[in-house]
Design an enzyme around this catalytic site. Structure first.
Site, PDB file in Angstrom:
ATOM      1  N   GLU A 172       0.804  -1.223   0.000  1.00 38.67           N
ATOM      2  CA  GLU A 172       0.000   0.000   0.000  1.00 38.67           C
ATOM      3  C   GLU A 172       0.838   1.275   0.000  1.00 38.67           C
ATOM      4  O   GLU A 172       0.609   2.205   0.760  1.00 38.67           O
ATOM      5  CB  GLU A 172      -0.951  -0.008   1.197  1.00 38.67           C
ATOM      6  CG  GLU A 172      -1.909  -1.188   1.188  1.00 38.67           C
ATOM      7  CD  GLU A 172      -2.825  -1.238   2.406  1.00 38.67           C
ATOM      8  OE1 GLU A 172      -2.783  -0.305   3.231  1.00 38.67           O
ATOM      9  OE2 GLU A 172      -3.583  -2.217   2.532  1.00 38.67           O
ATOM     10  N   ASN A 215       1.970  -5.215  -3.166  1.00 40.96           N
ATOM     11  CA  ASN A 215       0.579  -5.484  -2.818  1.00 40.96           C
ATOM     12  C   ASN A 215      -0.152  -4.162  -2.547  1.00 40.96           C
ATOM     13  O   ASN A 215       0.383  -3.289  -1.853  1.00 40.96           O
ATOM     14  CB  ASN A 215       0.535  -6.371  -1.564  1.00 40.96           C
ATOM     15  CG  ASN A 215      -0.850  -6.918  -1.265  1.00 40.96           C
ATOM     16  OD1 ASN A 215      -1.473  -7.531  -2.125  1.00 40.96           O
ATOM     17  ND2 ASN A 215      -1.324  -6.688  -0.048  1.00 40.96           N
ATOM     18  N   HIS A 252     -10.750  -5.895  -2.204  1.00 44.20           N
ATOM     19  CA  HIS A 252     -11.795  -5.640  -1.201  1.00 44.20           C
ATOM     20  C   HIS A 252     -12.940  -4.944  -1.931  1.00 44.20           C
ATOM     21  O   HIS A 252     -12.976  -3.712  -2.045  1.00 44.20           O
ATOM     22  CB  HIS A 252     -11.255  -4.756  -0.078  1.00 44.20           C
ATOM     23  CG  HIS A 252     -10.152  -5.380   0.711  1.00 44.20           C
ATOM     24  ND1 HIS A 252     -10.328  -6.526   1.449  1.00 44.20           N
ATOM     25  CD2 HIS A 252      -8.860  -5.008   0.885  1.00 44.20           C
ATOM     26  CE1 HIS A 252      -9.187  -6.842   2.057  1.00 44.20           C
ATOM     27  NE2 HIS A 252      -8.280  -5.939   1.722  1.00 44.20           N
ATOM     28  N   GLU A 280      -6.399 -10.485  -0.937  1.00 46.48           N
ATOM     29  CA  GLU A 280      -7.179 -10.211   0.277  1.00 46.48           C
ATOM     30  C   GLU A 280      -8.668 -10.139  -0.048  1.00 46.48           C
ATOM     31  O   GLU A 280      -9.382  -9.258   0.423  1.00 46.48           O
ATOM     32  CB  GLU A 280      -6.709  -8.902   0.926  1.00 46.48           C
ATOM     33  CG  GLU A 280      -5.237  -8.884   1.280  1.00 46.48           C
ATOM     34  CD  GLU A 280      -4.797  -7.594   1.968  1.00 46.48           C
ATOM     35  OE1 GLU A 280      -5.665  -6.871   2.523  1.00 46.48           O
ATOM     36  OE2 GLU A 280      -3.590  -7.306   1.961  1.00 46.48           O
ATOM     37  N   ASP A 282     -12.482 -10.085  -0.353  1.00 45.50           N
ATOM     38  CA  ASP A 282     -13.772 -10.144   0.334  1.00 45.50           C
ATOM     39  C   ASP A 282     -14.727  -9.214  -0.408  1.00 45.50           C
ATOM     40  O   ASP A 282     -14.313  -8.226  -1.009  1.00 45.50           O
ATOM     41  CB  ASP A 282     -13.676  -9.792   1.829  1.00 45.50           C
ATOM     42  CG  ASP A 282     -12.873  -8.539   2.112  1.00 45.50           C
ATOM     43  OD1 ASP A 282     -12.791  -7.645   1.245  1.00 45.50           O
ATOM     44  OD2 ASP A 282     -12.299  -8.437   3.205  1.00 45.50           O
TER      45      ASP A 282
END
Length: 689
Positions: A172, A215, A252, A280, A282
């Site tokens: 990030e 990432n 996400h 990651e 979701d």
């Protein structure tokens, strides 16, 4: 007579190669794996990790050490996932809360547990502006911060060196919004934009075998400035040789799921020469179609190598109020679970997610057995002869040899060469248990479209993208046949050739040897054809997964040694739960007896590193094999590993190995074609799991 003199006579009349033929779609053929969804490169499984593995991918989850005492949580974890990411336990505030004082207890717990179950581990994360101790944030001297950052990366990466599949090296670092630039952080503000390159170079030095990833979140939409900023950085790194292997897209998503350009984003990054991973995942309220669309985008990009959901049950999620995961708070599968599995080509099993069926328990046991890394030394027990020739009115067989074997649909399927005074051909047999091998019916494949004449040294696998079984063998050229039903010995097609003629590089190096023992293995992007020449050379050609079986070009010498040290019968395998490949090559020892040497690599197109590769430390030789039933052979010769699956990835477990091989009475002699070869089974005895 010296075996070295005899051995060439097997191929004196004909050069050996491969054989495969174009297959028809299997439809309802009983011997073909269950049909996967159109577009899916895998065969059908009923769990996420098992299905992802069919196409060489992983399906993982974020794991919290504090939840490992929850039985429902761990049952789902062990059954469904073949990769784990520590949710918080590897971050800076967990591993180096005070400068130079490292604590790894919780991270060790996750890594060791995963290793014991054959699950790969993603390392998360080495450098991140968040969850960073205040003492790091307070540093304002560039040399001090650079030293602190490099020491942290080196210490953490060294701790888990060789046990991490992929590291999120930097997390990030790019700003939200329209700038496409790096965000303000202590690393950028004190060290400048070059801190990311420095972190990657340090990580490569600390753990050379791991994939190194950048990432980030909100980089899934191709047109966004943030996505383009990351893209420019990766392109620059690749152009300048900065070590970067993958890009992680956190994914996400809101309830709408991935943006329409998501697959474009994945393929655009992949085109730079890096893997892409969904790291990651979701999705708010877990709409089944949104999860399915995410899976399809990944499955459609060969270099999308894995998916990680950020948690197991909704109650485990950092977004728990949005119920974004595949299992509800009680551990039951949600509709999104079925759509995810189906989109990868799998078949959902009925019942609660935590029910632990006998099949799942067996799968977990197999996973645990494949956990340990390959050792540097091996020891084995051998069975007695399990499979001997069975002559009939048309076949007077002297030896059975060169076996290839897969376990499919509850049976072992064995193909082998038959040797006789009239030459070589192929035989097929199947049985449920090794105790039944000696009584199994022998089906002679010269009665099929494979035909009569020289056919030898077979290799069998299921080519999942085409849903067809391939049999590779020598005919005097590189040949193959295909079959929609492995259990039907009459279903094989007539031989076709991989090459129009022997590649020039082989012709120039073969000397008085013979072109033999072709072997095909594929990763997610390419298929590779290995072969030997009885003259110290291992050759490799390649084509793309989409072009296979056509297009094999770029033939090179993949390895070389003296004539008898790198002789023939090469096998190449993917080691389960790792980024490692194993090469076995048959050698002829100083005593004139056959044995196997071994090498490993992380790249099928790369170079090989010796593992157990000498007479004193062989992979398999009479000096590291015990014979509880009596020493019936001193040769450990041409054979094949018992695989963990049956597809073109040729995946084997990493421990409790077994190897089906040819041996013979040590006192036998005479015409090489008439030597009494029999098949026996080696079982590894020094496995640590």
């Amino acid at each position: 007579m010296n075996p070295l003199k005899r051995l060439g006579r097997r191929r004196a009349s004909v050069l050996g190669l491969l054989a495969m033929a174009a297959l028809i779609t299997p439809g309802t053929a009983a011997g073909a794996p269950d049909t996967a969804q159109a577009g899916s490169p895998g065969t059908q499984a009923s769990t996420l990790g098992a299905q992802a593995a069919q196409s060489g991918r992983y399906f993982g989850t974020a794991v919290a050490a504090g939840r490992l005492g929850d039985g429902t949580y761990t049952r789902i974890l062990d059954r469904e996932f073949n990769s784990v990411t520590a949710e918080n336990e590897m971050k800076w505030d967990a591993t180096e809360r005070s400068r130079g004082q490292f604590t790894f207890g919780a991270a060790d717990q996750i890594v060791n547990r995963a290793a014991a179950r054959g699950q790969r581990v993603r390392g998360h994360t080495l450098v991140w502006h968040s969850q960073l101790p205040d003492w790091v944030k307070a540093i304002r001297d560039a040399n001090t911060l650079r030293g602190v950052m490099n020491n942290h990366i080196t210490t953490v990466a060294n701790r888990y060196k060789g046990r991490i599949h992929s590291w999120d090296v930097v997390n990030e670092a790019f700003a939200d919004g329209g700038s496409g630039q790096l965000r303000s952080s202590v690393f950028r503000d004190v060290l400048g934009n070059g801190f990311i390159e420095q972190a990657f170079r340090t990580a490569r030095s600390a753990d050379p075998a791991a994939k190194l990833c950048y990432n980030d979140y909100n980089i899934e939409n191709w047109s966004d400035a943030k996505t383009q900023g990351v893209y420019r950085m990766v392109r620059d790194f690749k152009a300048r040789g900065v070590p970067i292997d993958c890009v992680g897209l956190q994914a996400h998503f809101g309830a709408g799921g991935p943006p329409a350009s998501f697959q474009t984003t994945l393929s655009s990054f992949a085109a730079l020469g890096v893997d892409v991973q969904i790291t990651e995942l979701d999705i708010a309220q877990a709409p089944p179609n949104a999860y399915a669309n995410t899976m399809r985008a990944c499955m459609n990009v060969a270099r999308c190598t894995g998916i990680t959901v950020w948690g197991i049950r909704d109650s485990d999620s950092w977004r728990s109020g949005e119920n974004p995961l595949l299992f509800d708070r009680n551990g039951n599968k949600k509709p999104a679970y079925a759509s995810t599995l189906t989109a990868m080509g799998g078949t959902p099993a009925a019942g609660k997610a935590d029910s632990g069926t006998p099949a799942a328990q067996k799968a977990g046991t197999r996973s645990a057995r494949s956990a340990a890394a390959l050792p540097s030394r091996f020891s084995w027990n051998s069975s007695g002869p399990l499979i001997s020739p069975k002559s009939d009115a048309a076949h007077n067989i002297a030896g059975i040899k060169d076996p290839t074997v897969v376990r499919y649909n509850g049976k072992y399927h064995v193909f082998a060469s038959t040797a006789s005074s009239s030459g070589y051909n192929l035989v097929y047999l199947n049985f449920s248990d090794w105790s039944q091998a000696g009584s199994a019916t022998h089906h002679y494949l010269d009665r099929s479209a494979i035909g009569k004449g020289y056919r030898a040294a077979p290799q069998v696998f299921y080519y999942a993208p085409q849903r067809l079984w391939y049999l590779v063998y020598q005919t005097g050229n590189a040949s193959y046949s295909t079959n929609p039903d492995i259990s039907n010995p009459n279903g094989w097609s007539a031989p076709r050739n991989f090459y129009s003629s022997m590649p020039d590089i082989i012709r120039q190096n073969i000397g008085n040897g013979h072109w033999v023992d072709m072997w095909v293995i594929c990763d997610s992007a390419n298929c590779y054809l290995f072969s030997s020449d009885d003259n110290g050379h291992l050759y490799r050609s390649q084509t793309t997964v989409g072009q296979f079986p056509n297009g094999f070009t770029n033939t090179v010498i993949a390895a070389r040694d003296s004539k008898f040290a790198l002789f023939e019968a090469s096998n190449v395998y993917k080691v389960q739960g790792s980024n490692q490949y194993l090469l076995l090559v048959e050698a002829i020892g100083s005593d004139g007896r056959r044995y196997f040497r071994s090498w490993t690599t992380n790249n099928l197109a790369g170079s090989w590193t010796q593992l157990a590769a000498s007479e004193s430390n062989p992979f398999a030789r009479s000096n590291n094999v015990a014979f509880p039933s009596g020493a019936w052979t001193r040769d450990i010769s041409h054979g094949e590993m018992i695989r963990a699956g049956y597809d073109q990835t040729l995946t084997i477990p990493s421990c409790r190995l077994q190897y089906l091989y040819q041996g013979m009475n040590p006192s036998a002699g005479g015409d090489y074609n008439l030597l009494p070869w029999r098949l026996g089974l080696l079982t590894q005895t020094n496995s640590t799991c």
